[in-house]
Design a protein around this motif. Sequence first.
Motif, mmCIF file in Angstrom:
data_model
loop_
_atom_site.group_PDB
_atom_site.id
_atom_site.type_symbol
_atom_site.label_atom_id
_atom_site.label_comp_id
_atom_site.label_asym_id
_atom_site.label_seq_id
_atom_site.Cartn_x
_atom_site.Cartn_y
_atom_site.Cartn_z
ATOM 1 N N LEU B 6 6.197 -1.408 -10.312
ATOM 2 C CA LEU B 6 5.519 -1.723 -9.050
ATOM 3 C C LEU B 6 4.907 -0.442 -8.520
ATOM 4 O O LEU B 6 5.570 0.590 -8.452
ATOM 5 N N SER B 7 3.649 -0.535 -8.187
ATOM 6 C CA SER B 7 2.997 0.635 -7.642
ATOM 7 C C SER B 7 2.267 0.231 -6.376
ATOM 8 O O SER B 7 1.407 -0.652 -6.399
ATOM 9 N N VAL B 8 2.667 0.817 -5.255
ATOM 10 C CA VAL B 8 2.045 0.527 -3.971
ATOM 11 C C VAL B 8 1.230 1.746 -3.584
ATOM 12 O O VAL B 8 1.756 2.859 -3.557
ATOM 13 N N ARG B 9 -0.055 1.568 -3.336
ATOM 14 C CA ARG B 9 -0.924 2.694 -2.991
ATOM 15 C C ARG B 9 -1.604 2.445 -1.661
ATOM 16 O O ARG B 9 -2.353 1.475 -1.518
ATOM 17 N N ASP B 10 -1.318 3.303 -0.708
ATOM 18 C CA ASP B 10 -2.052 3.315 0.558
ATOM 19 C C ASP B 10 -2.088 1.933 1.223
ATOM 20 O O ASP B 10 -3.108 1.528 1.769
ATOM 21 N N LEU B 11 -0.963 1.227 1.159
ATOM 22 C CA LEU B 11 -0.908 -0.134 1.712
ATOM 23 C C LEU B 11 -0.977 -0.081 3.236
ATOM 24 O O LEU B 11 -0.243 0.662 3.883
ATOM 25 N N ARG B 12 -1.897 -0.879 3.768
ATOM 26 C CA ARG B 12 -1.995 -1.006 5.223
ATOM 27 C C ARG B 12 -1.905 -2.473 5.575
ATOM 28 O O ARG B 12 -2.615 -3.295 4.983
ATOM 29 N N LEU B 13 -1.066 -2.780 6.513
ATOM 30 C CA LEU B 13 -1.045 -4.164 6.982
ATOM 31 C C LEU B 13 -0.674 -4.188 8.445
ATOM 32 O O LEU B 13 -0.083 -3.244 8.974
ATOM 33 N N VAL B 27 2.155 -1.206 9.199
ATOM 34 C CA VAL B 27 2.375 -0.337 8.047
ATOM 35 C C VAL B 27 1.062 0.372 7.789
ATOM 36 O O VAL B 27 0.025 -0.266 7.631
ATOM 37 N N ASP B 28 1.095 1.691 7.807
ATOM 38 C CA ASP B 28 -0.157 2.442 7.827
ATOM 39 C C ASP B 28 -0.232 3.387 6.629
ATOM 40 O O ASP B 28 0.169 4.541 6.695
ATOM 41 N N GLY B 29 -0.717 2.862 5.536
ATOM 42 C CA GLY B 29 -1.003 3.723 4.399
ATOM 43 C C GLY B 29 0.234 4.246 3.709
ATOM 44 O O GLY B 29 0.435 5.461 3.635
ATOM 45 N N ILE B 30 1.100 3.369 3.185
ATOM 46 C CA ILE B 30 2.253 3.889 2.475
ATOM 47 C C ILE B 30 2.075 3.707 0.974
ATOM 48 O O ILE B 30 1.429 2.763 0.522
ATOM 49 N N SER B 31 2.614 4.660 0.226
ATOM 50 C CA SER B 31 2.498 4.665 -1.229
ATOM 51 C C SER B 31 3.859 4.968 -1.832
ATOM 52 O O SER B 31 4.545 5.888 -1.386
ATOM 53 N N PHE B 32 4.243 4.169 -2.812
ATOM 54 C CA PHE B 32 5.449 4.480 -3.577
ATOM 55 C C PHE B 32 5.423 3.645 -4.843
ATOM 56 O O PHE B 32 4.557 2.781 -5.013
ATOM 57 N N THR B 53 6.529 -4.399 4.892
ATOM 58 C CA THR B 53 6.077 -3.881 3.609
ATOM 59 C C THR B 53 6.514 -4.819 2.484
ATOM 60 O O THR B 53 5.711 -5.199 1.619
ATOM 61 N N ALA B 54 7.798 -5.228 2.518
ATOM 62 C CA ALA B 54 8.315 -6.117 1.481
ATOM 63 C C ALA B 54 7.551 -7.436 1.481
ATOM 64 O O ALA B 54 7.143 -7.937 0.433
ATOM 65 N N GLN B 55 7.325 -7.986 2.677
ATOM 66 C CA GLN B 55 6.605 -9.255 2.750
ATOM 67 C C GLN B 55 5.158 -9.093 2.323
ATOM 68 O O GLN B 55 4.567 -9.991 1.739
ATOM 69 N N GLY B 56 4.587 -7.908 2.612
ATOM 70 C CA GLY B 56 3.218 -7.637 2.182
ATOM 71 C C GLY B 56 3.110 -7.606 0.667
ATOM 72 O O GLY B 56 2.158 -8.141 0.087
ATOM 73 N N ILE B 57 4.097 -6.995 0.017
ATOM 74 C CA ILE B 57 4.075 -6.918 -1.446
ATOM 75 C C ILE B 57 4.138 -8.325 -2.044
ATOM 76 O O ILE B 57 3.449 -8.648 -2.998
ATOM 77 N N MET B 58 4.967 -9.188 -1.441
ATOM 78 C CA MET B 58 5.071 -10.570 -1.919
ATOM 79 C C MET B 58 3.902 -11.428 -1.423
ATOM 80 O O MET B 58 3.793 -12.590 -1.780
ATOM 81 N N THR B 68 -4.698 -5.094 5.381
ATOM 82 C CA THR B 68 -6.050 -4.593 5.663
ATOM 83 C C THR B 68 -6.526 -3.598 4.629
ATOM 84 O O THR B 68 -7.673 -3.209 4.654
ATOM 85 N N GLY B 69 -5.664 -3.169 3.735
ATOM 86 C CA GLY B 69 -6.182 -2.248 2.741
ATOM 87 C C GLY B 69 -5.100 -1.772 1.803
ATOM 88 O O GLY B 69 -3.920 -2.062 1.975
ATOM 89 N N GLY B 70 -5.527 -1.057 0.761
ATOM 90 C CA GLY B 70 -4.584 -0.492 -0.185
ATOM 91 C C GLY B 70 -4.474 -1.338 -1.436
ATOM 92 O O GLY B 70 -5.272 -2.251 -1.662
ATOM 93 N N SER B 71 -3.477 -1.023 -2.228
ATOM 94 C CA SER B 71 -3.338 -1.730 -3.480
ATOM 95 C C SER B 71 -1.868 -1.909 -3.822
ATOM 96 O O SER B 71 -1.035 -1.064 -3.514
ATOM 97 N N VAL B 72 -1.527 -3.073 -4.372
ATOM 98 C CA VAL B 72 -0.180 -3.333 -4.861
ATOM 99 C C VAL B 72 -0.317 -3.781 -6.301
ATOM 100 O O VAL B 72 -0.986 -4.783 -6.584
ATOM 101 N N ARG B 73 0.219 -3.014 -7.242
ATOM 102 C CA ARG B 73 0.096 -3.366 -8.652
ATOM 103 C C ARG B 73 1.462 -3.666 -9.226
ATOM 104 O O ARG B 73 2.397 -2.899 -9.032
#
Lengths: 325, 663
Positions: B6-13, B27-32, B53-58, B68-73
């Motif tokens: 799982l790769s979270v890049r600059d996730l904003r929601l 959540v403002d631009g988190i990456s892990f 963040t968890a709900q955003g990933i799912m 609103t932005g970022g990437s979840v792979r």
Amino acid sequence: MLAYIVRRLFYAIPILIGVNLVTFALFFVVNTPDDMARMQLGVKRVTPEAIQKWKAERGYDKPLVVNHGADGLGMVTDTIFFEKSARMFAGDFGRAEDGRDIAREIANRMGPSLAIALPTFILGLFVTVSFALTLAFFRATAFDFWGVVVCVAMMSISGLFYIIGGQYLISKIWRLVPISGFGEGLDAWRFLILPVVIGVVSGIGSSSRWYRTIFLEEVGKDYVRTARAKGLPETVVFFRHILRNALIPILTGVVVVIPLLFMGSLLTESFFGVPGLGSYTIDAINAQDFAVVRSMVFIGSVLYIVGLILTDISYTLVDPRIRFE
Amino acid sequence: MSDPLLSVRDLRLGFTAGRRAKTLLAVDGISFSVGSGETFALLGESGCGKSATAQGIMRLLPGAGRITGGSVRLAGEELLNLAEADMRRIRGARMAMIFQEPATSLNPVLTVGQQIGEVLSRHRGLAGPEAAAAMAGLLKQVGIADPERRLNEYPFQLSGGMKQRVMIAIALAGEPELLIADEPTTALDVTVQAQILDLLAGVQAARGMGLLLITHDLGVVARMANRIGVMYAGELVEVASREAFFTAPQHPYTRALFSALPEVSRRGHPLLTIPGQVPSLEAMPAGCRFADRCGQVMAVCREHSPPWREIAGGHAVRCHWQAADDGEANGSPGKRAELQSPDRHLLEVADLKVHFSIRRGILQRTVGYVKAVDGVSLALTPGRTLALVGESGCGKTTVGKAILQLIAPTGGSVRLGATELVGMKPRRLRAVRRHMQMVFQDPFASLNPRLRVGEIIAEGMAALRVGSTADHGPAVAALLAQVGLPAEAADRFPHEFSGGQRQRIAVARALAVQPELLICDEPTSALDVSVQAQILNLLKTLQEALGVAYLFITHNFAVVEYLAHDVAVMYLGRIVERGSAEEVLGNPRHPYTRALLSAVPVPRLEGRPEAIKLPGETPSPAKPPAGCHFHPRCIHASEACRRDYPAGTRVSETHTVVCHLYP
């Protein structure tokens, strides 16, 4: 379970005595046996002797609740209240003041009442639940918003308007069905359509709005999130998870009125001239016919108590969490 | 390099609030990233955006939520631009989630089998006997005995721990590569928590799953995580490996979290608290979001949001300040100003019993009793703190209510000073209430939302006629000052305050009638660690200043270690061990006390030497086991334990244990 029902039936006895007492008291606060006699005899024939005779024939010449003239138990039993009430508990309703047998009358009039009330109930439930479910499915959209606006508008309009408006539009202008009346056998359907449709339409507003709230409350619950986290499509989430839970309060809420369907509707039956129990009650009130009023109130109470017991039983059927031990 | 699981890049929601449809970023631009077989813990206090963040990933955000932005792979595949139908094929199959509240997360009207079967049929196409076999296997894997029977049961027939096991079975049903666990044990008792954490670690190792663990509990982190990300106000502020995190935390916020923990070594010292509150979403500062509460704040912090700074491989922090290399300045084990315990007891509870009758049948005859409290004896001297410890359902809250006579005890005696409270006339009882007050668990529910704070505090004084009405205004102001709130607070309503502030109001309300005894029922369990520290400090200061005695009802051992003078441990309505805090916590005798203590996850690298695992869960108090109530779960159980309830044994002057091991 059985023990629970038996206990509830025992509770019913004091309730019924109380209801009967209150009906009796309310009726005789505004009426006296003399008034009843005058009303029944008509203006021309009223003489003090006729009134006395009418009262004596029907047992209204005794004291109302307490007979100070009698001894012992007779103080209570030798009164209008006791004589008129006690037999009711044995299922004997006696005769109306015009001499007709009340029990027979009820048996005859139950059919027309049910013919209107039952379709209205079933169709109404189906329509309102479907409408509410649609609103909840499209929640927070323009459709939902305007749907609620329509609901509020419909529940703000008086029930009388639907009846009069429906009769005017459908029967008078369009001439589709008769304005009022009732037929025998299969012929009755022409007379039934209008009251049933009006009954359903007038209930849409308040019921749909209420059911929509129940659905929306379920939508926000945690188990719905779990269902979505399983990757289930929204239709499955709705019909398998949300609907099942939401139907618990909806079903148990309507079960209580099922027995009361036998009583018919006071308003609808009077307006459409249907010879059911609703119009029977209204006519009896107008004629100050205490025997009929008392009987109908008594039956209504019994049916309501039965409805409450049925509600409790229905809970155990639809909700696995509830069991009577 | 191959893609991490799982790769979270600059996730904003964020969430759209109100009709203005302006999105407030939670959540403002988190990456892990989370690797296969790895546990990544996202740590933070309530409202920091970790669950979002968890709900955003799912992609399971509630209606008002927007990414609103970022990437979840997931294994290289971008999830955020997948069609919803494709996302549903991933959700529950390659990626599954379990939630905090097992009690509400399962559908109450569907059987366990139906709820697991749904996943099997949707993602693996299993039905009929095949599915039944798979379900039984899953239940066995999550440690549920008698799986065939359980499949036909409804959630309400299961205990809390069992429900969470079922949730895990549902999550495992789709054979996920990634499991997201959102506070999976927060709602559970410590012994059950230990079981569930072991289970999670076990299935993760067996399947090589990635685990994203959302938690606020440093102890859980120490037990489970390989790597840790600390969140604050919607941002990650520090990412570190487990070792680096516990030996050399860098960010002032992380350090403050550690310092706010109550524990034995900090007894006698006030806990470090973080001043102020988390900035609200509407008014995020432009610079570092922690600047206003930070002890190391510099001018640059307020102007520029700090960039990531790599400390060592895999350890990065977002902070302008560089920590001197001194590790954490840990306070030396404090000596305590032990109050000389006077001989006279303020509160003496002897053989207190609260039985609730079970009624059955047509005549509602009493056929049995739930013995919620069954012969509890306690003593409390002025100015001291007695902690009543136990798991949920052990009857500790009922003890508190029965002492206050909020529930009429079935038997026994409660003496406050020289006054016997059991069986007292209600009119006289009202006067006695002046001497004892209660602070409740949930500060959100226990304050009347329609009354102003001043009215809430003054109401008790008026009812018990403490001072004249004219004095109430100044008295309220003094009380508010005492609990650290401004005098203006009196004119405001409870909803305008945060959880910690509300609990301060609750304490002020209780103190208004100048009681000698304060019963605190889990006063900090609804609060975050840093807020808990404030309340504990407050209670401690008030005790020193006013000499109030506390009966502290709690399940949190860290709080007990920090605050209590004496400890009593309850199990199924009875006290199994009591003594001074040093004796009970340092040298526990009862097997239950030992198991409880070893089940508490410690927020340190080194765990407790041997963890005693308690099997099963607390039985129902309606049918306590014969003999010693604890014997079905006890590893030392003997024939005598199954037969007789043990008598109390004195280990020392003050230390008593109720167990057959100590004849």
